[in-house]
Design a protein around this motif. Structure first.
Motif, PDB file in Angstrom:
ATOM      1  N   PRO A 135     -49.989 -66.543 104.461  1.00 35.25           N
ATOM      2  CA  PRO A 135     -50.952 -65.697 105.168  1.00 35.25           C
ATOM      3  C   PRO A 135     -50.186 -64.745 106.089  1.00 35.25           C
ATOM      4  CG  PRO A 135     -50.872 -67.875 106.162  1.00 35.25           C
ATOM      5  CD  PRO A 135     -49.940 -67.893 104.988  1.00 35.25           C
ATOM      6  N   ILE A 136     -50.075 -63.492 105.708  1.00 35.90           N
ATOM      7  CA  ILE A 136     -49.301 -62.522 106.484  1.00 35.90           C
ATOM      8  C   ILE A 136     -50.148 -61.304 106.790  1.00 35.90           C
ATOM      9  CG2 ILE A 136     -47.054 -63.260 105.583  1.00 35.90           C
ATOM     10  CD1 ILE A 136     -47.182 -60.814 103.686  1.00 35.90           C
ATOM     11  N   ASP A 137     -49.697 -60.538 107.745  1.00 37.53           N
ATOM     12  CA  ASP A 137     -50.333 -59.279 108.099  1.00 37.53           C
ATOM     13  C   ASP A 137     -49.436 -58.172 107.555  1.00 37.53           C
ATOM     14  OD1 ASP A 137     -52.128 -57.517 109.267  1.00 37.53           O
ATOM     15  OD2 ASP A 137     -51.051 -57.487 111.172  1.00 37.53           O
ATOM     16  N   ALA A 138     -49.978 -57.342 106.666  1.00 36.74           N
ATOM     17  CA  ALA A 138     -49.190 -56.279 106.053  1.00 36.74           C
ATOM     18  C   ALA A 138     -50.032 -55.015 105.966  1.00 36.74           C
ATOM     19  CB  ALA A 138     -48.717 -56.700 104.659  1.00 36.74           C
ATOM     20  N   PRO A 139     -49.393 -53.848 105.958  1.00 39.39           N
ATOM     21  CA  PRO A 139     -50.120 -52.577 105.880  1.00 39.39           C
ATOM     22  C   PRO A 139     -50.558 -52.197 104.462  1.00 39.39           C
ATOM     23  CG  PRO A 139     -47.780 -52.152 106.045  1.00 39.39           C
ATOM     24  CD  PRO A 139     -47.955 -53.653 106.152  1.00 39.39           C
ATOM     25  N   VAL A 140     -50.366 -53.095 103.512  1.00 32.80           N
ATOM     26  CA  VAL A 140     -50.734 -52.843 102.114  1.00 32.80           C
ATOM     27  C   VAL A 140     -51.534 -54.036 101.600  1.00 32.80           C
ATOM     28  CG1 VAL A 140     -48.723 -51.362 101.662  1.00 32.80           C
ATOM     29  CG2 VAL A 140     -48.547 -53.834 101.303  1.00 32.80           C
ATOM     30  N   PRO A 141     -52.185 -53.906 100.447  1.00 34.65           N
ATOM     31  CA  PRO A 141     -52.939 -55.040  99.900  1.00 34.65           C
ATOM     32  C   PRO A 141     -52.052 -56.248  99.622  1.00 34.65           C
ATOM     33  CG  PRO A 141     -53.496 -53.007  98.739  1.00 34.65           C
ATOM     34  CD  PRO A 141     -52.334 -52.699  99.634  1.00 34.65           C
ATOM     35  N   LEU A 142     -52.625 -57.443  99.811  1.00 34.80           N
ATOM     36  CA  LEU A 142     -51.934 -58.691  99.504  1.00 34.80           C
ATOM     37  C   LEU A 142     -52.461 -59.235  98.189  1.00 34.80           C
ATOM     38  CD1 LEU A 142     -52.002 -60.467 102.995  1.00 34.80           C
ATOM     39  CD2 LEU A 142     -50.214 -59.001 102.021  1.00 34.80           C
ATOM     40  N   LEU A 143     -51.554 -59.728  97.352  1.00 41.51           N
ATOM     41  CA  LEU A 143     -51.900 -60.341  96.071  1.00 41.51           C
ATOM     42  C   LEU A 143     -51.322 -61.743  96.055  1.00 41.51           C
ATOM     43  CD1 LEU A 143     -50.830 -57.295  93.868  1.00 41.51           C
ATOM     44  CD2 LEU A 143     -53.173 -57.905  94.491  1.00 41.51           C
ATOM     45  N   ALA A 144     -52.069 -62.688  95.490  1.00 41.30           N
ATOM     46  CA  ALA A 144     -51.561 -64.057  95.376  1.00 41.30           C
ATOM     47  C   ALA A 144     -50.413 -64.063  94.382  1.00 41.30           C
ATOM     48  CB  ALA A 144     -52.670 -64.996  94.936  1.00 41.30           C
ATOM     49  N   ILE A 145     -49.238 -64.506  94.818  1.00 42.92           N
ATOM     50  CA  ILE A 145     -48.030 -64.407  93.994  1.00 42.92           C
ATOM     51  C   ILE A 145     -48.147 -65.187  92.688  1.00 42.92           C
ATOM     52  CG2 ILE A 145     -46.697 -66.327  94.979  1.00 42.92           C
ATOM     53  CD1 ILE A 145     -44.291 -64.225  95.000  1.00 42.92           C
ATOM     54  N   ASP A 146     -49.009 -66.198  92.635  1.00 35.18           N
ATOM     55  CA  ASP A 146     -49.168 -66.987  91.413  1.00 35.18           C
ATOM     56  C   ASP A 146     -50.330 -66.525  90.539  1.00 35.18           C
ATOM     57  OD1 ASP A 146     -46.941 -68.621  91.901  1.00 35.18           O
ATOM     58  OD2 ASP A 146     -48.117 -69.850  93.294  1.00 35.18           O
ATOM     59  N   ASP A 147     -51.068 -65.489  90.949  1.00 34.83           N
ATOM     60  CA  ASP A 147     -52.184 -64.971  90.152  1.00 34.83           C
ATOM     61  C   ASP A 147     -51.680 -63.806  89.304  1.00 34.83           C
ATOM     62  OD1 ASP A 147     -54.500 -63.996  89.021  1.00 34.83           O
ATOM     63  OD2 ASP A 147     -55.654 -64.054  90.898  1.00 34.83           O
ATOM     64  N   ILE A 148     -50.987 -64.140  88.234  1.00 33.38           N
ATOM     65  CA  ILE A 148     -50.325 -63.128  87.422  1.00 33.38           C
ATOM     66  C   ILE A 148     -51.307 -62.175  86.752  1.00 33.38           C
ATOM     67  CG2 ILE A 148     -50.117 -64.469  85.285  1.00 33.38           C
ATOM     68  CD1 ILE A 148     -47.492 -62.144  86.867  1.00 33.38           C
ATOM     69  N   VAL A 149     -52.492 -62.660  86.396  1.00 38.59           N
ATOM     70  CA  VAL A 149     -53.492 -61.776  85.780  1.00 38.59           C
ATOM     71  C   VAL A 149     -53.904 -60.684  86.768  1.00 38.59           C
ATOM     72  CG1 VAL A 149     -55.846 -61.677  84.849  1.00 38.59           C
ATOM     73  CG2 VAL A 149     -54.295 -63.512  84.138  1.00 38.59           C
ATOM     74  N   ASP A 150     -54.167 -61.064  88.008  1.00 42.65           N
ATOM     75  CA  ASP A 150     -54.556 -60.102  89.037  1.00 42.65           C
ATOM     76  C   ASP A 150     -53.426 -59.110  89.325  1.00 42.65           C
ATOM     77  OD1 ASP A 150     -56.435 -59.087  90.975  1.00 42.65           O
ATOM     78  OD2 ASP A 150     -55.234 -60.058  92.543  1.00 42.65           O
ATOM     79  N   ILE A 151     -52.204 -59.614  89.399  1.00 40.12           N
ATOM     80  CA  ILE A 151     -51.064 -58.731  89.660  1.00 40.12           C
ATOM     81  C   ILE A 151     -50.865 -57.764  88.492  1.00 40.12           C
ATOM     82  CG2 ILE A 151     -48.561 -58.608  90.050  1.00 40.12           C
ATOM     83  CD1 ILE A 151     -48.815 -61.333  91.507  1.00 40.12           C
ATOM     84  N   ALA A 152     -50.973 -58.262  87.264  1.00 37.82           N
ATOM     85  CA  ALA A 152     -50.838 -57.386  86.090  1.00 37.82           C
ATOM     86  C   ALA A 152     -51.939 -56.327  86.082  1.00 37.82           C
ATOM     87  CB  ALA A 152     -50.868 -58.209  84.807  1.00 37.82           C
ATOM     88  N   ASP A 153     -53.184 -56.723  86.407  1.00 37.70           N
ATOM     89  CA  ASP A 153     -54.281 -55.749  86.495  1.00 37.70           C
ATOM     90  C   ASP A 153     -53.954 -54.665  87.517  1.00 37.70           C
ATOM     91  OD1 ASP A 153     -55.779 -57.174  84.621  1.00 37.70           O
ATOM     92  OD2 ASP A 153     -57.086 -58.113  86.131  1.00 37.70           O
ATOM     93  N   PHE A 154     -53.411 -55.070  88.672  1.00 33.88           N
ATOM     94  CA  PHE A 154     -53.047 -54.138  89.738  1.00 33.88           C
ATOM     95  C   PHE A 154     -51.972 -53.158  89.248  1.00 33.88           C
ATOM     96  CE2 PHE A 154     -50.515 -52.752  93.338  1.00 33.88           C
ATOM     97  CZ  PHE A 154     -51.468 -52.389  94.278  1.00 33.88           C
ATOM     98  N   VAL A 155     -50.919 -53.678  88.634  1.00 32.16           N
ATOM     99  CA  VAL A 155     -49.822 -52.841  88.148  1.00 32.16           C
ATOM    100  C   VAL A 155     -50.324 -51.861  87.099  1.00 32.16           C
ATOM    101  CG1 VAL A 155     -47.646 -52.855  86.841  1.00 32.16           C
ATOM    102  CG2 VAL A 155     -48.004 -54.505  88.703  1.00 32.16           C
ATOM    103  N   LEU A 156     -51.057 -52.354  86.121  1.00 30.18           N
ATOM    104  CA  LEU A 156     -51.539 -51.490  85.039  1.00 30.18           C
ATOM    105  C   LEU A 156     -52.474 -50.406  85.567  1.00 30.18           C
ATOM    106  CD1 LEU A 156     -52.042 -54.143  82.223  1.00 30.18           C
ATOM    107  CD2 LEU A 156     -50.205 -52.437  82.420  1.00 30.18           C
ATOM    108  N   ALA A 157     -53.320 -50.741  86.530  1.00 35.41           N
ATOM    109  CA  ALA A 157     -54.202 -49.735  87.132  1.00 35.41           C
ATOM    110  C   ALA A 157     -53.375 -48.688  87.879  1.00 35.41           C
ATOM    111  CB  ALA A 157     -55.204 -50.396  88.071  1.00 35.41           C
TER     112      ALA A 157
END
Length: 167
Positions: A135-157
């Motif tokens: 749980p961190i505070d960052a100036p950009v969106p946070l993605l769950a590092i183990d949710d590869i489907v969500d991360i792939a969706d983000f990258v492809l978009a």
């Protein structure tokens, strides 16, 4: 070719994330190549081998070829740019770049719980999201590092290879 990066400090999961992204994105029908940055001296050749002898005798490039793959060993007088390295790749839908923190392409930062180094995204606007298990505070969106489907969706978009565009 579209280019997207994965960056972060040592031992924060960059290589694991890249490998999982390659598997996920290729399973969707896209072609992917990778470029990996290392700060270590790399030599894929062994003293005494034929290819080593070719290089030692002055060859600018040596190709080692088998029925399954080939590698080109190229002697360099100065470090190549990322753009030059990417230009040497065969065309694909997406090139995933690991490392290269200071390059301008969009990238996800990997951050693991307990990381002691400051977030790269705090001072680098090319970091467009953080993949984390903390749980961190960052100036950009946070993605769950183990949710590869969500991360792939983000990258492809981000690169314009969204769902429904699969080959």
């Amino acid at each position: 070719m579209k280019v997207f990066g994965v960056t972060g400090w040592k031992n924060n999961g960059k290589t694991t994330l890249v490998a999982k992204l390659v598997a996920e994105i290729t399973s969707r029908g896209f072609t992917v190549s990778t470029v990996k940055r290392t700060h270590h001296s790399v030599d894929l050749d062994t003293p005494g081998t034929d290819t080593f002898k070719h290089r030692q005798s002055g060859a600018n490039e040596v190709m080692l070829a088998s029925d399954a793959r080939y590698a080109i060993l190229k002697e360099l007088s100065e470090p190549p740019s990322l753009a030059h390295m990417i230009s040497r790749l065969s065309p694909v839908d997406l090139v995933l770049v690991e490392g290269f923190k200071s390059e301008s392409h969009d990238k996800i930062e990997c951050h693991r719980k307990g990381g002691e180094r400051p977030l790269i995204c705090e001072s680098n606007t090319s970091v467009v999201a953080v993949a984390t298990d903390a749980p961190i505070d960052a100036p950009v969106p946070l993605l769950a590092i183990d949710d590869i489907v969500d991360i792939a969706d983000f990258v492809l978009a981000k690169v314009g290879l969204e769902k429904g565009m699969e080959k």
